[in-house]
Design an enzyme around this catalytic site. Structure first.
Site, PDB file in Angstrom:
ATOM      1  N   HIS A  54       0.845  -1.204   0.000  1.00  6.54           N
ATOM      2  CA  HIS A  54       0.000   0.000   0.000  1.00  6.54           C
ATOM      3  C   HIS A  54       0.872   1.244   0.000  1.00  6.54           C
ATOM      4  O   HIS A  54       1.859   1.316   0.719  1.00  6.54           O
ATOM      5  CB  HIS A  54      -0.907   0.010   1.229  1.00  6.54           C
ATOM      6  CG  HIS A  54      -1.926   1.104   1.179  1.00  6.54           C
ATOM      7  ND1 HIS A  54      -3.133   0.952   0.539  1.00  6.54           N
ATOM      8  CD2 HIS A  54      -1.903   2.382   1.644  1.00  6.54           C
ATOM      9  CE1 HIS A  54      -3.819   2.084   0.634  1.00  6.54           C
ATOM     10  NE2 HIS A  54      -3.096   2.966   1.291  1.00  6.54           N
TER      11      HIS A  54
ATOM     12  N   ASP B 176     -14.264   3.073   7.536  1.00 10.01           N
ATOM     13  CA  ASP B 176     -13.203   3.869   6.905  1.00 10.01           C
ATOM     14  C   ASP B 176     -13.714   4.550   5.640  1.00 10.01           C
ATOM     15  O   ASP B 176     -13.395   5.701   5.356  1.00 10.01           O
ATOM     16  CB  ASP B 176     -11.988   2.995   6.568  1.00 10.01           C
ATOM     17  CG  ASP B 176     -11.008   3.777   5.698  1.00 10.01           C
ATOM     18  OD1 ASP B 176     -10.477   4.777   6.186  1.00 10.01           O
ATOM     19  OD2 ASP B 176     -10.840   3.424   4.508  1.00 10.01           O
TER      20      ASP B 176
ATOM     21  N   ARG C 130     -13.666  13.064   5.804  1.00  7.32           N
ATOM     22  CA  ARG C 130     -12.404  13.784   6.049  1.00  7.32           C
ATOM     23  C   ARG C 130     -11.966  14.533   4.800  1.00  7.32           C
ATOM     24  O   ARG C 130     -11.426  15.634   4.880  1.00  7.32           O
ATOM     25  CB  ARG C 130     -11.319  12.782   6.472  1.00  7.32           C
ATOM     26  CG  ARG C 130     -11.504  12.284   7.896  1.00  7.32           C
ATOM     27  CD  ARG C 130     -10.646  11.046   8.146  1.00  7.32           C
ATOM     28  NE  ARG C 130      -9.246  11.286   7.869  1.00  7.32           N
ATOM     29  CZ  ARG C 130      -8.414  10.380   7.333  1.00  7.32           C
ATOM     30  NH1 ARG C 130      -8.842   9.172   7.021  1.00  7.32           N
ATOM     31  NH2 ARG C 130      -7.167  10.680   7.112  1.00  7.32           N
TER      32      ARG C 130
ATOM     33  N   SER D 280      -6.815   4.555   9.067  1.00  8.44           N
ATOM     34  CA  SER D 280      -7.574   4.366   7.822  1.00  8.44           C
ATOM     35  C   SER D 280      -6.904   3.298   6.947  1.00  8.44           C
ATOM     36  O   SER D 280      -7.540   2.338   6.503  1.00  8.44           O
ATOM     37  CB  SER D 280      -7.652   5.719   7.091  1.00  8.44           C
ATOM     38  OG  SER D 280      -7.958   5.542   5.743  1.00  8.44           O
TER      39      SER D 280
ATOM     40  N   LYS E 240      -8.177  -0.989   6.458  1.00 12.27           N
ATOM     41  CA  LYS E 240      -8.501  -1.617   5.156  1.00 12.27           C
ATOM     42  C   LYS E 240      -7.547  -2.752   4.849  1.00 12.27           C
ATOM     43  O   LYS E 240      -7.928  -3.777   4.305  1.00 12.27           O
ATOM     44  CB  LYS E 240      -8.324  -0.651   3.976  1.00 12.27           C
ATOM     45  CG  LYS E 240      -9.025   0.607   4.006  1.00 12.27           C
ATOM     46  CD  LYS E 240      -8.919   1.258   2.635  1.00 12.27           C
ATOM     47  CE  LYS E 240      -7.909   2.362   2.669  1.00 12.27           C
ATOM     48  NZ  LYS E 240      -8.457   3.637   3.092  1.00 12.27           N
TER      49      LYS E 240
HETATM   50  N1  URA Z   1      -4.955   6.807   2.203  1.00 20.36           N
HETATM   51  C1  URA Z   1      -5.925   6.200   2.934  1.00 20.36           C
HETATM   52  O1  URA Z   1      -6.364   5.120   2.593  1.00 20.36           O
HETATM   53  N2  URA Z   1      -6.389   6.819   4.016  1.00 20.36           N
HETATM   54  C2  URA Z   1      -5.931   8.015   4.436  1.00 20.36           C
HETATM   55  O2  URA Z   1      -6.384   8.509   5.438  1.00 20.36           O
HETATM   56  C3  URA Z   1      -4.925   8.647   3.677  1.00 20.36           C
HETATM   57  C4  URA Z   1      -4.441   8.012   2.565  1.00 20.36           C
END
Ligand code: URA
Length: 433
Positions: A82, A161, A168, A183, A187
């Site tokens: 990620h 999320d 956000r 966040s 995931k």
């Molecule tokens: N990427 C994400 O998945 N969440 C965030 O809060 C910032 C970047």
């Protein structure tokens, strides 16, 4: 428990308990707590921060708000990657087939672009017919048969999320370390991999604008992963200028394919080899150096490119579109952006380049916007490269004159010049393991 008490406590610098965090996450997902109260709490967290325990509790509350993907029917060690988000970041397109070509199953969940950063799913949709809207069964079946599959975040995985991130994004509360860490990790943990390699970006185009913050974010995420029993490490990489030379969607796919053919930009190749060496070493229990040799062989032999073509075909695209990219969307107009002085490029503000691409139509201003996959920017000159006055340093590709001139104006803010030679920032700034 009252939501207003939780907001007040955080506003005044207090520490939230696990019960309070579970209360607001569960209430928000069920629609019992309104957006305006959660927005106020996000702003209070933005200013007051959260300690590691609160961040861990928030991650778990979001993870437990939905299902966890069961990848047990895929043999072997499943590894995910990620990125915290950058400009020109097409790493996943190159890295995942390289890793899969080394025999490591890649089951990856990806997102769409929002704001000035691009998303892997949008880029992949440049292939006519390609889709990431597949069922969990197809996802697992594709990993088992092709070795790689990428799907979008479904509504069932970490739904809290999904809701919070969208909120956000429109309340200027994205760039807080604890909120980003929870966040991303909620995931990633929901996506069920055995190991996670994180690419934490640092610089003008990243959420973390300096190395100190990027390292701190990396440490938080690695600690959350390890605490949950998932092997996790992070690479801190430069985002002071865009990665590679292409920024957009189809234009980035072309650069990714060039890289899989051994003709791509050095920074992109190096980042893929670095991230990939940790992914493969996790899965195969080899040293990162041995893993790097395997990845280099996968690239040089063409196996990684073939793997990419198999993956595109398995998700509705055409195999041949990977080998001949003429079928990918192409913009109808191009405009050259020229150097105003003789000298060296001293800076390229990634955020401005990302915004210029968005203004051309290549990104979203709101979640509902439809992206023009054909537009983008090619950076003919990057930091440290010499230029002559009047020489083309960037090319804008677009379809609409008004949008092209908006993008052009933004590009003027992006480039800086120097009379004397300049060295670009180091690409790999460090590792958190
Ligand atoms: N990427 C994400 O998945 N969440 C965030 O809060 C910032 C970047």
């Amino acid at each position: 428990m009252l939501m207003v008490d939780i907001i007040r406590k955080k506003r005044d610098g207090g520490t939230l308990t696990k019960q309070e965090i579970d209360f607001f996450i569960n209430g928000y997902v069920k629609g019992q707590i309104p957006d305006y109260q959660v927005s106020a709490l996000m702003m209070a967290i933005f200013y007051q921060g959260m300690n590691d325990e609160e961040t861990g509790d928030l991650t778990l509350a979001m993870l437990n708000s939905g299902e966890k993907l069961d990848l047990s029917s895929i043999a072997g060690f499943k590894v995910d990657k990620h990125s915290t988000g950058g400009v020109g970041d097409k790493t996943s397109l190159v890295l995942t087939p390289m890793v899969a070509a080394c025999g490591v199953p890649v089951a990856k969940m990806s997102g769409r672009g929002l704001g000035h950063t691009g998303g892997t799913i949008d880029k992949l949709e440049s292939f006519p017919g390609f889709s990431t809207a597949i069922t969990n069964e197809q996802f697992i079946n594709n990993v088992n048969t092709v070795g790689i599959s990428i799907m979008g975040q479904t509504k069932d995985l970490a739904p809290a999320d999904k809701l919070l991130y969208a909120l956000r994004d429109v309340t200027a509360t994205v760039d807080n370390m604890s909120l980003i860490a929870s966040s991303i990790m909620s995931k990633k943990l929901a996506a069920g991999a055995d190991g996670i390699v994180l690419d934490v970006k640092s610089g003008s185009g990243a959420f973390m604008k300096n190395d100190e913050d990027a390292f701190e974010l990396a440490k938080k995420m690695v600690a959350i992963g390890k605490h949950s029993g998932v092997r996790t490490m992070a690479v801190i990489s430069d985002m002071d200028q865009p990665l590679g030379r292409a920024v957009g969607n189809a234009i980035e796919v072309r650069e990714a394919i060039d890289t899989l053919r051994g003709k791509g930009p050095d920074d992109l190749k190096e980042l893929c080899l670095t991230l990939g060496s940790y992914m493969v070493s996790f899965a195969k229990d080899t040293s990162p150096q041995e893993a790097r040799e395997m990845l280099t062989d996968a690239l040089e032999s063409g196996r990684a490119l073939d793997k990419f073509a198999d993956f595109i075909a398995a998700q509705g695209g055409k195999h041949e579109d990977v080998y001949d990219t003429d079928n990918l969307p192409k913009a109808s107009k191009s405009v050259e952006f020229t150097a105003p002085v003789d000298g060296y490029v001293s800076s390229i503000m990634s955020e401005d380049i990302g915004t210029a691409s968005l203004l051309l139509g290549g990104g979203r201003r709101s979640k509902e916007d439809v992206i023009d996959l054909s537009v983008g920017i090619y950076l003919n000159k990057k930091v440290g490269e010499e230029c002559r006055k009047g020489e083309c340093i960037a090319t804008l590709y677009g379809n609409d004159d008004a949008k092209i001139s908006e993008g052009y104006e933004r590009l003027k803010k992006a480039y800086g010049f120097s009379d004397t030679p300049v060295s670009p920032s180091k690409l790999i700034k460090g590792i958190v393991d």
